[in-house]
Motif scaffolding. Structure first.
Motif, PDB file in Angstrom:
ATOM      1  N   VAL A  67       0.863  -1.185   0.000  1.00 36.98           N
ATOM      2  CA  VAL A  67       0.000   0.000   0.000  1.00 36.98           C
ATOM      3  C   VAL A  67       0.897   1.231   0.000  1.00 36.98           C
ATOM      4  N   ARG A  68       0.694   2.087  -0.993  1.00 41.71           N
ATOM      5  CA  ARG A  68       1.443   3.349  -1.039  1.00 41.71           C
ATOM      6  C   ARG A  68       0.829   4.307  -0.035  1.00 41.71           C
ATOM      7  N   TYR A  69       1.685   4.999   0.702  1.00 43.90           N
ATOM      8  CA  TYR A  69       1.202   5.909   1.739  1.00 43.90           C
ATOM      9  C   TYR A  69       2.253   6.984   1.991  1.00 43.90           C
ATOM     10  N   ALA A  70       1.844   8.019   2.690  1.00 40.30           N
ATOM     11  CA  ALA A  70       2.768   9.028   3.226  1.00 40.30           C
ATOM     12  C   ALA A  70       2.207   9.509   4.555  1.00 40.30           C
ATOM     13  N   VAL A  71       3.050   9.554   5.553  1.00 41.84           N
ATOM     14  CA  VAL A  71       2.688  10.136   6.839  1.00 41.84           C
ATOM     15  C   VAL A  71       2.822  11.640   6.687  1.00 41.84           C
ATOM     16  N   VAL A  72       1.791  12.368   7.086  1.00 43.31           N
ATOM     17  CA  VAL A  72       1.758  13.820   6.887  1.00 43.31           C
ATOM     18  C   VAL A  72       1.388  14.524   8.185  1.00 43.31           C
ATOM     19  N   GLY A  73       1.324  15.845   8.120  1.00 47.01           N
ATOM     20  CA  GLY A  73       0.887  16.650   9.251  1.00 47.01           C
ATOM     21  C   GLY A  73       1.911  16.678  10.370  1.00 47.01           C
ATOM     22  N   GLY A  74       1.411  16.797  11.588  1.00 48.71           N
ATOM     23  CA  GLY A  74       2.275  16.916  12.757  1.00 48.71           C
ATOM     24  C   GLY A  74       3.198  15.731  12.948  1.00 48.71           C
ATOM     25  N   THR A  75       2.749  14.538  12.578  1.00 46.21           N
ATOM     26  CA  THR A  75       3.608  13.366  12.703  1.00 46.21           C
ATOM     27  C   THR A  75       4.798  13.476  11.761  1.00 46.21           C
ATOM     28  N   SER A  76       4.556  13.995  10.560  1.00 41.44           N
ATOM     29  CA  SER A  76       5.658  14.209   9.623  1.00 41.44           C
ATOM     30  C   SER A  76       6.677  15.178  10.220  1.00 41.44           C
ATOM     31  N   LEU A  77       6.180  16.248  10.824  1.00 46.46           N
ATOM     32  CA  LEU A  77       7.095  17.219  11.428  1.00 46.46           C
ATOM     33  C   LEU A  77       7.923  16.557  12.532  1.00 46.46           C
TER      34      LEU A  77
END
Length: 163
Positions: free
Chosen positions: A17-27
């Motif tokens: 599954v293609r995904y990207a962690v974004v938002g505050g978790t990415s920071l």
């Protein structure tokens, strides 16, 4: 949140599954000293529904096409022993009367205690925070941004849906 994210990523990678962690978790993954309140994961529609299959025992709000005044996506909420996870498939934002893609374009892998995690570029996250008026968050990002990447995005030399 870290053990939960590692387990989610492991299962998503196994299921291709293609995904990207974004938002505050990415920071936080980029080293910014922020508390992680929830995990935000972007994927495509098929990925959002596959996530729901893989983690059916954790569903709080089933994945479905949902639309608000500003955003729409194939959205679902999950709870992993108190860690809230939001999954967004094909995230779009309203621009006038049209829907335009707002999902992250630029992804890199960051090591989380031995687990590679796909996450958005810090530079793209910063631009998205600016667009949403979250200048406090953008200001935290700027000192850690890669100058060349940021300028490429701002000058249109690199693709982004953040602007």
């Amino acid at each position: 949140w870290r053990p939960v994210l590692r387990e989610i990523v492991r299962r998503l990678d196994e299921a291709n599954v293609r995904y990207a962690v974004v938002g505050g978790t990415s920071l936080a993954l980029h080293g910014l000293p922020l508390p992680v309140k929830d995990l935000d994961i972007e994927t495509d529609p098929a990925g959002a529904y596959r996530f729901a299959e893989l983690f059916a025992a954790h569903i709080v709000e089933a994945v479905a096409l949902k639309e608000s005044r500003c955003y729409r996506s194939h959205f679902g909420r999950f709870d992993f022993d108190g860690v809230q996870v939001e999954v967004m498939g094909l995230l779009e934002r309203r621009d006038g009367m049209a829907w335009v893609p707002t999902a992250v374009v630029n992804v890199e892998s960051i090591d989380l205690e031995g687990t590679p995690v796909h996450t958005s570029w810090l530079e793209e996250e910063m631009l998205a925070y600016i667009r949403r008026g979250r200048l406090d968050r953008a200001a935290l990002c700027l000192p850690r941004c890669n100058r060349d990447r940021l300028l490429a995005l701002l000058r249109g030399a690199g693709a982004t849906n953040a602007l």
